[in-house]
Design an enzyme around this catalytic site. Structure first.
Site, PDB file in Angstrom:
ATOM      1  N   CYS A 129       0.810  -1.221   0.000  1.00 38.64           N
ATOM      2  CA  CYS A 129       0.000   0.000   0.000  1.00 38.64           C
ATOM      3  C   CYS A 129       0.845   1.274   0.000  1.00 38.64           C
ATOM      4  O   CYS A 129       0.452   2.289  -0.569  1.00 38.64           O
ATOM      5  CB  CYS A 129      -0.959  -0.002   1.179  1.00 38.64           C
ATOM      6  SG  CYS A 129      -0.208  -0.429   2.745  1.00 38.64           S
ATOM      7  N   HIS A 255      -1.720   6.748   3.890  1.00 40.95           N
ATOM      8  CA  HIS A 255      -0.248   6.711   3.959  1.00 40.95           C
ATOM      9  C   HIS A 255       0.299   7.891   3.163  1.00 40.95           C
ATOM     10  O   HIS A 255      -0.179   8.178   2.068  1.00 40.95           O
ATOM     11  CB  HIS A 255       0.287   5.431   3.315  1.00 40.95           C
ATOM     12  CG  HIS A 255       0.157   4.203   4.155  1.00 40.95           C
ATOM     13  ND1 HIS A 255      -0.355   4.181   5.440  1.00 40.95           N
ATOM     14  CD2 HIS A 255       0.465   2.907   3.868  1.00 40.95           C
ATOM     15  CE1 HIS A 255      -0.354   2.952   5.905  1.00 40.95           C
ATOM     16  NE2 HIS A 255       0.141   2.144   4.980  1.00 40.95           N
TER      17      HIS A 255
HETATM   18  C1  2RA Z   1       1.506  -1.336   6.777  1.00 41.58           C
HETATM   19  N1  2RA Z   1       2.105  -1.399   4.432  1.00 41.58           N
HETATM   20  O1  2RA Z   1       1.209  -0.165   6.558  1.00 41.58           O
HETATM   21  C2  2RA Z   1       1.919  -2.218   5.630  1.00 41.58           C
HETATM   22  C3  2RA Z   1       0.915  -3.310   5.388  1.00 41.58           C
HETATM   23  N2  2RA Z   1      -0.374  -2.823   5.021  1.00 41.58           N
HETATM   24  O2  2RA Z   1       1.476  -1.869   7.893  1.00 41.58           O
END
Ligand code: 2RA
Length: 349
Positions: A129, A255
């Protein structure tokens, strides 16, 4: 007849977003089958306005299935994706189990759509992601200027660690709310949060934790090596230099990544904005004077990568600095998996 789709791991947090997407996108599927471990079998979940009963994950459950989207832990994918593939199912796997296998394509439709066809094991992998949010902005810039190096710092939301991550963050925030002395003296946040760290190695509320994933050699984390290895594979740049530091921040979903990108040719902010303006799956939010920045609180629940803070590096006319935010549950996981499954369904027409 329209292809039959199985959703494996439908009861998870990403599975929930998958069902939402299947209910809101143009429908290309015939029967949709929800599969999960025995523990979740029997649950009723809504999809496309129908109540579907979750069935137990067994080899027979794949009979008659054309495409299966997997959102389960790596070890479950490693065991079950080959079982499904052996029964003629094309598997789109959101886990990291097969991403770096040479005979498994790692696909982001807006970036390397053509790779989906070359799948000798009938397995296609969805990318990590954090990689997804970043690569949506970097790919059009690479096409324009020829990418050579990435230096990255991620600001990763708690939901990347699943529902337990979100619950842990909220629990910790409720423990620190109201006490304004917290965060001003060493250790007093630790004391207030106590030992309920959930999936994180340290308290997350009022803090940042410079770690995501598991230990890898030489002090790197698995997340940081995913940013390096998966970016190289998706862009087809085996010599791309990538250095990442992955940080968990007290955000629920979304993110973000601070990007320093070095190209083979001179680049400027206006040219970069031009390249991004026309790029699929990207929206430009870049007006600091007006307080407009890419931020998780705005990007959550949306499909694109939000890109801003674009400026040429002060000391290198071939380098850009920028900031990207994307919903790690949607395009970061569920949406990209659904898009790949739809590509495969289109082949079956
Ligand atoms: C996290 N990218 O953010 C890793 C798994 N989704 O923990």
């Amino acid at each position: 007849a329209q292809p039959t789709l199985a959703v494996v791991g439908a009861t998870g947090s990403v599975g929930t977003v998958m069902l939402e997407l299947l209910s809101s996108r143009r429908n290309v599927w015939g029967e949709i089958r929800l599969l999960a471990t025995a523990r979740s079998a029997g649950k009723e979940l809504s999809c496309r306005g129908e109540q579907l009963t979750v069935r137990e994950l067994t080899p027979e459950a794949f009979d008659g299935v054309d495409v299966a989207m997997f959102d389960v832990p790596d070890d479950v994918s490693r065991e079950w994706a080959p079982i499904a593939a052996a029964r003629g199912v094309t598997v789109v796997d959101n886990s990291a189990a097969f991403r770096m296998d040479a005979d498994v394509p790692l696909v982001v439709p807006e970036v390397n759509k053509e790779a989906v066809r070359d799948r000798p094991r009938n397995i296609v992998s969805n990318a990590n992601c954090t990689v997804m949010a970043m690569i949506m902005a970097i790919a059009p810039l690479h096409r324009e200027y020829g990418l050579r190096e990435l230096v990255l710092a991620s600001y990763q939301a708690a939901s990347g660690a699943g529902q337990i991550g979100v619950d842990t963050l909220h629990d910790q925030l409720s423990k620190v709310a109201g006490d304004r002395s917290l965060g001003s003296r060493p250790g007093n946040v630790r004391q207030a949060v106590g030992d309920d760290l959930g999936p994180f190695p340290a308290p997350l509320a009022l803090n940042v934790v410079p770690w995501s994933g598991v230990q890898e050699p030489l002090g790197w984390s698995s997340e940081e090596l995913k940013l390096r290895n998966e970016s190289r594979k998706i862009l087809g740049l085996p010599a791309l230099k990538v250095s990442a530091t992955c940080v968990r921040v007290p955000v629920v979903t979304g993110h973000s990544i601070a990007v320093h990108a070095v190209f083979g040719s001179e680049v400027d902010a206006d040219g970069a904005r031009q390249a991004l303006r026309g790029a699929p799956g990207v929206i430009l939010v870049d007006d600091p004077e007006a307080g407009e920045f890419p931020m998780p609180i705005d990007a959550v629940g949306t499909d694109p990568s939000w890109v801003g803070r674009i400026r040429r590096a002060m000391d290198d006319p071939r380098a850009l600095d920028l900031f990207v935010t994307g919903d790690n549950m949607r395009k970061g996981a569920a949406l990209n998996t659904v898009q790949i499954a739809e590509l495969i369904a289109a082949e079956m027409k």
